[in-house]
Design an enzyme around this catalytic site. Structure first.
Site, PDB file in Angstrom:
ATOM      1  N   HIS A  22       5.711   5.642  11.339  1.00 39.92           N
ATOM      2  CA  HIS A  22       6.989   4.930  11.229  1.00 39.92           C
ATOM      3  C   HIS A  22       8.196   5.872  11.227  1.00 39.92           C
ATOM      4  CE1 HIS A  22       5.863   0.778  10.545  1.00 39.92           C
ATOM      5  NE2 HIS A  22       5.158   1.027   9.461  1.00 39.92           N
ATOM      6  N   GLU A  37       5.163  -2.985  12.805  1.00 41.54           N
ATOM      7  CA  GLU A  37       3.929  -2.837  12.031  1.00 41.54           C
ATOM      8  C   GLU A  37       2.689  -2.765  12.922  1.00 41.54           C
ATOM      9  OE1 GLU A  37       3.909  -1.784   9.300  1.00 41.54           O
ATOM     10  OE2 GLU A  37       5.818  -2.359   8.432  1.00 41.54           O
ATOM     11  N   HIS A  47      -0.300   6.020   9.053  1.00 38.74           N
ATOM     12  CA  HIS A  47       0.498   4.814   9.314  1.00 38.74           C
ATOM     13  C   HIS A  47       1.967   5.052   8.950  1.00 38.74           C
ATOM     14  CE1 HIS A  47       1.065   0.325   9.374  1.00 38.74           C
ATOM     15  NE2 HIS A  47       2.076   0.666   8.583  1.00 38.74           N
ATOM     16  N   GLU A  48       2.185   5.544   7.749  1.00 40.48           N
ATOM     17  CA  GLU A  48       3.569   5.703   7.290  1.00 40.48           C
ATOM     18  C   GLU A  48       4.308   6.761   8.093  1.00 40.48           C
ATOM     19  OE1 GLU A  48       4.515   3.359   5.468  1.00 40.48           O
ATOM     20  OE2 GLU A  48       2.490   2.673   4.986  1.00 40.48           O
ATOM     21  N   GLY A  82       0.840  -1.190   0.000  1.00 42.84           N
ATOM     22  CA  GLY A  82       0.000   0.000   0.000  1.00 42.84           C
ATOM     23  C   GLY A  82       0.871   1.234   0.000  1.00 42.84           C
ATOM     24  N   ALA A  83       1.941   1.169   0.781  1.00 39.79           N
ATOM     25  CA  ALA A  83       2.844   2.298   0.915  1.00 39.79           C
ATOM     26  C   ALA A  83       4.104   1.808   1.602  1.00 39.79           C
ATOM     27  CB  ALA A  83       2.200   3.398   1.749  1.00 39.79           C
ATOM     28  N   MET A  84       5.157   2.602   1.511  1.00 39.36           N
ATOM     29  CA  MET A  84       6.414   2.216   2.152  1.00 39.36           C
ATOM     30  C   MET A  84       7.032   3.430   2.814  1.00 39.36           C
ATOM     31  SD  MET A  84       8.730   0.019   2.911  1.00 39.36           S
ATOM     32  CE  MET A  84      10.108   0.558   3.922  1.00 39.36           C
ATOM     33  N   GLU A  85       7.406   3.241   4.082  1.00 45.08           N
ATOM     34  CA  GLU A  85       7.807   4.361   4.932  1.00 45.08           C
ATOM     35  C   GLU A  85       9.254   4.807   4.760  1.00 45.08           C
ATOM     36  OE1 GLU A  85       7.096   1.229   6.028  1.00 45.08           O
ATOM     37  OE2 GLU A  85       8.465   0.612   7.624  1.00 45.08           O
ATOM     38  N   ASN A  86       9.804   4.790   3.554  1.00 45.76           N
ATOM     39  CA  ASN A  86      11.180   5.259   3.358  1.00 45.76           C
ATOM     40  C   ASN A  86      11.354   6.579   4.087  1.00 45.76           C
ATOM     41  OD1 ASN A  86      11.483   3.192   1.251  1.00 45.76           O
ATOM     42  ND2 ASN A  86      10.088   4.527   0.142  1.00 45.76           N
TER      43      ASN A  86
HETATM   44 ZN   LIG Z   1       3.954  -0.165   8.246  1.00 43.25          ZN
END
Ligand SMILES: [Zn+2]
Ligand SMILES: *[C@@H]1O[C@H](CO)[C@@H](O)[C@H](O)[C@H]1NC(C)=O
Ligand SMILES: *[C@@H]1O[C@H](CO)[C@@H](O)[C@H](O)[C@H]1NC(C)=O
Ligand SMILES: *[C@@H]1O[C@H](CO)[C@@H](O)[C@H](O)[C@H]1NC(C)=O
Ligand SMILES: *[C@@H]1O[C@H](CO)[C@@H](O)[C@H](O)[C@H]1NC(C)=O
Ligand SMILES: *[C@@H]1O[C@H](CO)[C@@H](O)[C@H](O)[C@H]1NC(C)=O
Ligand SMILES: *[C@@H]1O[C@H](CO)[C@@H](O)[C@H](O)[C@H]1NC(C)=O
Ligand SMILES: *[C@@H]1O[C@H](CO)[C@@H](O)[C@H](O)[C@H]1NC(C)=O
Ligand SMILES: *[C@@H]1O[C@H](CO)[C@@H](O)[C@H](O)[C@H]1NC(C)=O
Length: 798
Positions: free
Chosen positions: A382, A401, A378-379, A342-346
């Site tokens: 993180h 997570e 959410h991201e 869905g998404a990535m927290e880079n």
């Molecule tokens: Zn996550």
């Protein structure tokens, strides 16, 4: 990483019918179950190995012998910083291949004398330096051992350099490599995303490093605890923009080389490199520059505006909640046409699927908007928890997570205070995973470090147990500690371990300190003793309250009571259970079920707000009292209690009728004056409920039945007409709002016959309408009739 949406795709849950919310979990259940099985069946390791390591035949288990046979890096070398230059080509080469070239220098410290350098690398072609894959130099004045040989290992994904003499402990060295890789469209590592704009194919070079793909972009010590500083330079065409974790520092002349500020000390899996011709909109807080990036047309159509609007309050919320400033100077978020999760927290450059970041007020549903808010929250959660402080290894992924999946609701609620996000969505998480975790084949949240080492084992950690049970259990912890205490512990954890790595017990220690510093807060055991029961053993209890005998008991809850639990537990599947409960409609002091009993004549409602991760059952008399109470005063129980009550009603209701009808009376169904209402997403939730009933009431397996696609929550009514399929399954007919006889009917289509069972039950409609503000349109409009056409229900009448 963001939510794993392949679960929610089939099991997006309704907010209208809470009970149904609980019921729909069964879909997630079967999906997860199949996934689990698939995972268990796929045999690890492909047997292929590097040039000089002995490769075992695929049929016999592989026994590691030499250091490069192991999936974990030896502990002798520690990276300090990297210089990475990457040049992605957005046009195919003469072989029709999209490639990138690059070079990288990693400066590392030797901690223990060794003549071996082992560093991750995968799918890269290296330039030879006198027959070697790399060049080694001293960082300061150290003597540099000469290289003896070097090779790649395919199975463990390493570049191995054998030296003629040893590196010295304490000294620093620099390893330089030059390489070429494919910019494939495989959504891993440095990859290619394609989209059409005004009929033209456009290419974006972008990245997904989590969990083990950074090694496909450049050679690196690709483990989360190998934090380092990254100096990144990207070479690209003048008409494109390059983005990475740091802020752009300088652009070469002509604008082709973008150099970035050195990153903070960080893990490889949080790196990101993107070259595109996207454009951005921006705003800022006093210290942070916030940008939303997307395709030009999306930005021009203002689809990024909503994300930009909510990012600022969400960041501000977390700064306050964590008592810790946002650790970077910028926050970029980008919507990518091709993106796996869905998404990535880079860190500093969060990547999203377009649907998880963009919102079009004209085209998107309320559901989309809610999802955007949640995923962003959410991201961004993180950025601190996960990025600033990182778990040492992937076995603790559930904490990373689960934590983000819990606090995303706090962040989203802050940004959209009128939505009641906390109520609806946490419940979705909890109910969803209660179904999965009730299988004898479930697994504990926490795994031992040595159980998780191969990339495939790491990927398996990204499952619903980690995300949803993790969130549910942390929410329970926050509830019994109270939120201020939880937040204080959290803040001290984040400040103590900033830029470092932790194991999950570090968090328990800091929460314990917060408890110890809070006079008057009594918990019967330490945070770690209580939480071990929830994280080290799988499953959860059903708490049975017998108001006749005054006993409260707990038992491992299994969906199939006859299933055999093969996995032993050091705690014998008993838990320390915090029970929030009510008596006569009044909240009572939290009760801890350790080994005590409770007694009393008054009706008791336990686990209010479903704040605990367990189910509740009662004696029949108490069920009766609860039901009559619910009927006379709907507010008496917070709505969250009802989902679980409802579930039991299905079992406890006495069937007073079991009529077999050859078919539904067609004349009765076909009321031509009534307009058929589009089968909206709302009604497809009813179909979900049917599936659950199949399992619970009829013991049927409907896992092969085709369900109408969902994708929406009931709150937003879309006028899609989806045919309601009606194979061998049952539908639940809830009573109308005003219907006096309070029946729930179950109409089943089984073996070409329609049967109907009616249960006398309570009405939930008024309660739900009150709590969830269902549009007036729906008040009292539960399904009244179905028209069947060739054994398929084609129209529903409300
Ligand atoms: Zn996550
Ligand atoms: C990366 O940049 C930092 C800060 O400018 C510098 O100290 C470090 O030496 C650089 N690393 C490499 C490998 O050049
Ligand atoms: C690495 O690549 C960049 C860009 O192609 C180049 O400018 C630089 O000189 C290279 N570094 C080394 C050490 O070869
Ligand atoms: C890397 O080398 C292999 C084998 O020679 C070749 O098939 C592949 O195309 C190369 N990759 C790139 C990106 O050039
Ligand atoms: C901005 O940054 C400064 C220095 O890093 C810090 O002292 C200040 O608290 C920050 N302000 C906000 C609003 O975060
Ligand atoms: C973003 O915020 C502005 C200012 O409050 C508001 O006018 C606009 O409607 C918002 N945009 C969206 C998509 O919510
Ligand atoms: C689990 O059961 C065993 C055997 O009955 C017992 O020895 C042990 O103390 C129990 N452990 C816990 C934590 O209750
Ligand atoms: C249950 O949730 C509601 C709404 O979120 C809250 O007002 C109430 O205090 C909660 N009750 C308990 C016992 O936690
Ligand atoms: C048909 O629908 C109309 C309008 O909803 C209602 O007034 C009428 O009673 C219905 N007739 C039957 C037979 O159900």
């Amino acid at each position: 990483m963001g939510k794993v949406y392949h679960f929610s795709k089939n099991a997006v849950l309704g907010t209208l019918v809470l009970a149904v919310t609980a019921l729909a979990t069964i879909i997630a259940l079967s999906v997860a179950y199949h996934k689990e099985r698939a995972n268990n069946q796929s045999k690890p390791g492909n047997g292929a190995s590097g040039t000089s390591s002995t490769s075992a035949p695929p049929t016999t288990p592989f026994t590691p012998k030499v250091p490069w046979d192991y999936y974990r890096l030896p502990k002798g070398l520690k990276p300090e910083s990297y210089n990475v230059n990457l040049w992605p080509r957005l046009k195919p080469n003469s072989d029709g291949l999209y490639i990138f070239t690059g070079n990288s220098t990693v400066v590392f410290r030797c901690l223990k004398d060794t003549d071996l350098i082992i560093i991750h690398a995968n799918k890269l072609n290296f330039t030879n330096f006198k027959g070697m894959h790399a060049k080694l130099s001293s960082h300061h004045e150290e003597a540099v051992p000469a290289l003896q040989k070097s090779w790649l290992t395919a199975r463990t994904e390493y570049l191995v350099v054998q030296l003629q003499s040893k590196l010295k402990a304490g000294a620093m060295y620099a390893l330089h490599t030059e390489f070429m890789g494919e910019l494939a469209d495989d959504l891993e590592g440095f990859y290619r995303s394609e989209y059409l704009e005004n009929g033209l194919k456009k290419i974006v070079a972008t990245s997904q490093m989590q969990p083990t793909y950074a090694r496909q972009a450049f050679p690196c010590f690709d483990e989360p605890a190998m934090k380092a500083i990254f100096n990144i330079t990207i070479i690209h065409d003048p008409d494109t923009v390059a983005l990475s974790n740091g802020k752009e520092k300088s652009h070469g002349v002509p604008v082709k080389v973008t150099t970035f500020e050195p990153t903070e000390k960080m893990s490889t899996y949080l790196l990101a490199f993107i070259v595109s011709d996207f454009i951005s909109i921006e705003s800022s807080t006093s210290n942070i520059s916030i940008r939303i990036w997307a395709r030009r047309t999306a930005i021009d159509n203002r689809q990024g505006d909503y994300a930009l609007n909510v990012t600022k309050p969400i960041l501000q919320f977390y700064e306050k909640y964590y008592s810790s400033n946002y650790p970077l100077s910028k926050s970029d978020q980008i919507a990518l046409p091709d993106f796996n999760a869905g998404a990535m927290e880079n860190w500093g450059l969060v990547t999203y699927r377009e649907t998880a970041l963009l919102y079009d007020p004209m085209l998107s549903s309320t559901e989309n908007k809610e999802k955007v808010t949640n995923v962003i929250a959410h991201e961004l959660a993180h950025m601190w928890f996960g990025n600033l402080v990182t778990l040492h290894w992937w076995n603790d992924l559930w904490l990373n997570e689960g934590f983000a999946s819990y606090v995303e609701y706090l962040g989203a609620d802050y940004a959209e205070p009128t939505w009641n996000i906390k109520d609806n969505n946490i419940l979705n998480d909890v109910q969803k995973v209660l179904a999965i975790d009730a299988l004898a084949s479930s697994h504990p949240l926490s795994r031992k470090e040595e159980e998780v080492s191969k990339p495939a084992e790491i990927s398996e950690m990204f499952n619903s147990i980690s995300y949803n049970k993790g969130a549910a259990v942390l929410r329970m912890l926050s509830e019994f500690l109270t939120e201020p205490v939880f937040a204080r512990g959290l803040s001290s954890y984040l400040n103590t371990f900033a830029f470092k790595n932790t194991v999950y017990t570090d968090l328990w220690d800091h929460l314990q300190q917060a408890v110890d510093n809070t006079p008057g807060l009594d918990i019967p055991r330490s945070v770690s003793e209580i939480m071990n029961r929830w994280t080290l053993q799988m499953g959860f209890p059903v708490v049975t309250v017998d108001t006749q005998t005054g006993t409260v008991t707990q038992k491992h809850f299994l969906l199939d009571p006859d299933s055999v639990v093969g996995r032993p537990s050091q705690f014998n599947y008993t838990w320390f259970i915090p029970i929030k409960w009510m008596k006569n409609g009044v909240d009572q002091q939290q009760y801890w079920l350790l080994d005590k009993t409770v007694s009393g004549e008054e009706w008791v409602l336990a686990n209010t707000n479903v704040s605990g991760f367990f189910r509740v059952n009662y004696d029949l008399d108490n069920w009766g009292r609860l039901l009559s109470q619910l009927n006379t005063n709907h507010q008496v129980s917070h709505v969250h209690g009802c989902g679980s009550i409802y579930k039991h009603i299905i079992r406890h209701c006495s069937a007073n009728k079991n009529t077999e009808l050859s078919q539904l009376d067609q004349s009765e169904c076909r009321n031509d004056t009534a307009e058929p209402v589009a089968v909206s997403q709302y009604s497809s939730m009813l179909v979900h409920s049917c599936v659950l009933l199949d399992k619970y009431v009829l013991g049927m397996d409907t896992s092969n039945s085709i369900l109408p696609s969902t994708g929406g929550r009931g709150r937003h009514l879309e006028q899609n007409r989806t045919p309601l399929r009606h194979g061998n399954k049952c539908c639940l007919f809830l009573p109308t709002f005003k219907q006096p006889d309070r029946k729930i009917s179950l109409v089943c289509y089984l073996n070409n016959k329609i049967t109907m069972k009616t249960y006398i039950c309570i009405i939930f409609a008024p309660l739900l309408i009150k709590t969830y503000k269902i549009p007036a349109f729906f008040a009292g409009k539960w399904i009244k009739k179905i028209i069947f056409h060739q054994n398929k229900a084609t129209s529903l009448f409300f």
